[in-house]
Design an enzyme around this catalytic site. Structure first.
Site, PDB file in Angstrom:
ATOM      1  N   SER A 170       0.399  -1.338   0.026  1.00 24.39           N
ATOM      2  CA  SER A 170       0.049  -0.293  -0.170  1.00 24.39           C
ATOM      3  C   SER A 170       0.958   1.672   0.085  1.00 24.39           C
ATOM      4  O   SER A 170       0.276   2.461  -0.021  1.00 24.39           O
ATOM      5  CB  SER A 170      -0.984   0.256   1.003  1.00 24.39           C
ATOM      6  OG  SER A 170      -0.454   0.143   2.023  1.00 24.39           O
ATOM      7  N   LYS A 171       2.297   1.010  -0.119  1.00 27.81           N
ATOM      8  CA  LYS A 171       2.575   2.661   0.320  1.00 27.81           C
ATOM      9  C   LYS A 171       2.591   2.983  -1.286  1.00 27.81           C
ATOM     10  O   LYS A 171       2.549   2.351  -2.077  1.00 27.81           O
ATOM     11  CB  LYS A 171       4.144   1.381   0.369  1.00 27.81           C
ATOM     12  CG  LYS A 171       4.665   1.463   1.953  1.00 27.81           C
ATOM     13  CD  LYS A 171       4.286   2.163   2.935  1.00 27.81           C
ATOM     14  CE  LYS A 171       4.933   1.840   3.930  1.00 27.81           C
ATOM     15  NZ  LYS A 171       4.121   1.187   4.973  1.00 27.81           N
ATOM     16  N   ASN A 172       3.126   4.354  -1.290  1.00 27.09           N
ATOM     17  CA  ASN A 172       3.704   5.016  -2.856  1.00 27.09           C
ATOM     18  C   ASN A 172       4.387   4.239  -3.269  1.00 27.09           C
ATOM     19  O   ASN A 172       3.965   4.208  -4.653  1.00 27.09           O
ATOM     20  CB  ASN A 172       4.182   6.424  -2.062  1.00 27.09           C
ATOM     21  CG  ASN A 172       3.823   7.553  -0.948  1.00 27.09           C
ATOM     22  OD1 ASN A 172       2.563   7.409  -0.267  1.00 27.09           O
ATOM     23  ND2 ASN A 172       3.436   8.788  -1.006  1.00 27.09           N
TER      24      ASN A 172
END
Length: 365
Positions: free
Chosen positions: A184-186
Site C-alpha cells: 500500500s506504500k506510495n
C-alpha cells in the site's frame, strides 16, 4: 465501496509491463540477488540522489540493519516518535538499544526538535525521525542537533518515498534512510520489501554483508548476519513502478488538495498541515476531529473506507507498559484520540473525493 487504497486499478494500468517482466524473471531463473535487484538498487539510488541503495526484505529489516551498520549498541539511547508504526521502535529494541519517546509537533505529527533537544543525555547515540504519512520531518533543525551533539541520524522513510525536504529527498539527509515497499506504500511491491539509502560506501558494503548471513564471500561469514534479501520478482515490479512514482505522488497530492480545500470550510474537522519547507506525498491523508467515531460510522454507512493510524501511541502499548508507566506525551495522545485517515491513492477520482466530502459534511451538519 471506496477503499483506502486501490491496488487493482494500479495493477491493471501497468499489467502488460509487469506481467512481461515477471515472466522474463521466471525464465531467467535468477531469483536471489539477481539482475533486477541490482538494477533497482542503482535506479533507486539515482532517483533519491544518494550514493548507494541496498535492498532488503522489509522496511522493518531496513531499520534494523541500518541501526546495526550505524554502530548502535546495547545500552545506547535512540530518540524517536511515539506516534508511528511499532516497527520504528522494534528495530531499536532489536539492537539492544533504548527507545526514548519524545512528543510530536501538533501540526505535522512529526518529532518536535525542541523536545528532542531536551531529551538528549550522555547515553543518546542517535535520532530516528519518522517522515510520518509522507510529511518530511523538520530535518534542518534535527540535523543541527545531531551535528552539535555528535549523534547519528537514521531516517524512517517507510511512508515518504519521493517526499522532499527543501530540495533533498527524504532518506538522503542522515547516515541512512530506511524505506518500506509494503504493497500500500506510495512505491509498493506485491509482498514485503525494503531499502536502505546511504552516501557511505563502507556502510553500504556492511549492509550487503548483514543482509546475506554476514557473508562477504560464499561460505565465509565475518559476523552474525541475517537473511534479508529483496525478491527478484518484487524488484521487477518496483523497477516498473519507480518510473511512475512522481506521477503517483502528484495524484495523491491532487486528492489531498481537494480534501483540504473543502475540509477547511467544515466545522469540527482539522485538515492536515503541510509544512512550507517540504513536499508532502500523502501516504495517508489524516485529519483530526473530536467527532472521529461519528464520521467513521457515517463513511461506513455510505460505503466508504476509513482508518485510524495510529490509535495507541507507542509509549502506551503493552510491550512498553512497564518501562513507560506514567509517561505522558499529551500531544501524541491527543492526536491518537482524534486522527482519522481518508482514502487516498493516485487513481481516486474527483467525483469519489466529493462523495467522501459530502458524507462528512452531512454527518457534521
Amino acid at each position: 465501496m471506496i477503499p483506502m487504497v486501490d491496488l487493482k486499478t494500479q495493477y491493471l494500468a501497468l499489467r502488460e509491463e509487469i506481467d512481461r517482466g515477471i515472466l522474463q524473471a521466471l525464465e531467467a531463473t535468477q531469483f536471489i540477488l539477481g539482475p533486477n535487484v541490482r538494477a533497482f538498487e542503482e535506479e533507486a539510488a539515482a532517483y533519491l540522489g544518494t550514493g548507494h541503495a541496498v535492498s532488503v526484505a522489509s522496511g522493518t529489516d531496513a531499520l534494523h540493519l541500518a541501526l546495526i551498520a550505524a554502530g548502535i549498541k546495547p545500552g545506547d539511547e535512540v530518540i524517536t516518535s511515539p506516534f508511528t508504526f511499532i516497527a520504528t521502535a522494534e528495530a531499536i529494541l532489536y539492537v539492544g538499544a533504548q527507545p526514548v519517546f519524545v512528543d510530536i509537533d501538533p501540526h505535522t505529527f512529526n518529532l518536535d526538535p525542541e523536545r528532542v533537544a531536551a531529551a538528549i543525555t550522555p547515553r543518546t547515540r542517535a535520532i530516528l525521525p519518522v517522515h510520518l504519512f509522507g510529511q518530511p520531518a523538520d530535518m534542518d533543525a534535527l540535523t543541527k542537533l545531531a551535528e552539535h551533539h555528535g549523534l547519528t541520524m537514521v531516517e524512517d522513510c517507510a511512508q515518504s518515498f519521493g517526499a522532499q525536504s527543501g530540495r533533498r529527498q527524504t532518506g538522503t539527509m542522515g547516515a541512512a534512510g530506511c524505506f518500506s515497499f509494503f504493497p500500500s506504500k506510495n512505491l509498493g511491491c506485491y509482498g514485503d520489501g525494503g531499502l536502505i539509502s546511504t552516501d557511505s560506501a563502507d556502510m553500504a558494503e556492511h549492509l550487503r554483508v548483514l543482509r546475506n548471513h554476514g557473508s562477504w564471500q560464499r561460505y565465509h561469514h565475518s559476523e552474525l548476519g541475517y537473511n534479508s534479501r529483496l525478491d527478484e520478482i518484487q524488484a521487477v515490479i518496483l523497477r516498473i513502478k519507480l518510473k511512475h512514482i512522481d506521477d503517483f505522488n502528484k495524484g495523491r497530492r491532487r486528492v489531498a488538495q481537494r480534501y483540504s480545500q473543502a475540509l477547511a470550510t467544515i466545522e469540527g474537522v482539522t485538515p492536515p498541515h503541510e509544512a512550507v519547507a517540504g513536499e508532502h506525498v500523502y501516504h495517508q491523508y489524516t485529519l483530526l476531529s473530536p467527532h472521529r467515531d461519528k464520521i467513521m460510522s457515517a463513511l461506513q454507512a455510505a460505503g466508504i473506507a476509513s482508518a485510524v493510524y495510529y490509535p495507541i501511541p507507542l509509549h502506551q502499548q503493552d510491550v512498553f507498559a512497564a518501562e513507560y508507566h506514567g509517561v505522558q506525551l499529551p500531544i501524541a495522545e491527543h492526536v491518537a484520540s482524534q486522527c482519522l485517515s481518508l482514502p487516498v491513492y493516485p487513481e481516486l477520482a474527483d467525483a469519489d473525493v466529493d462523495r467522501i466530502l459530502e458524507a462528512i459534511r452531512a454527518c457534521l451538519a
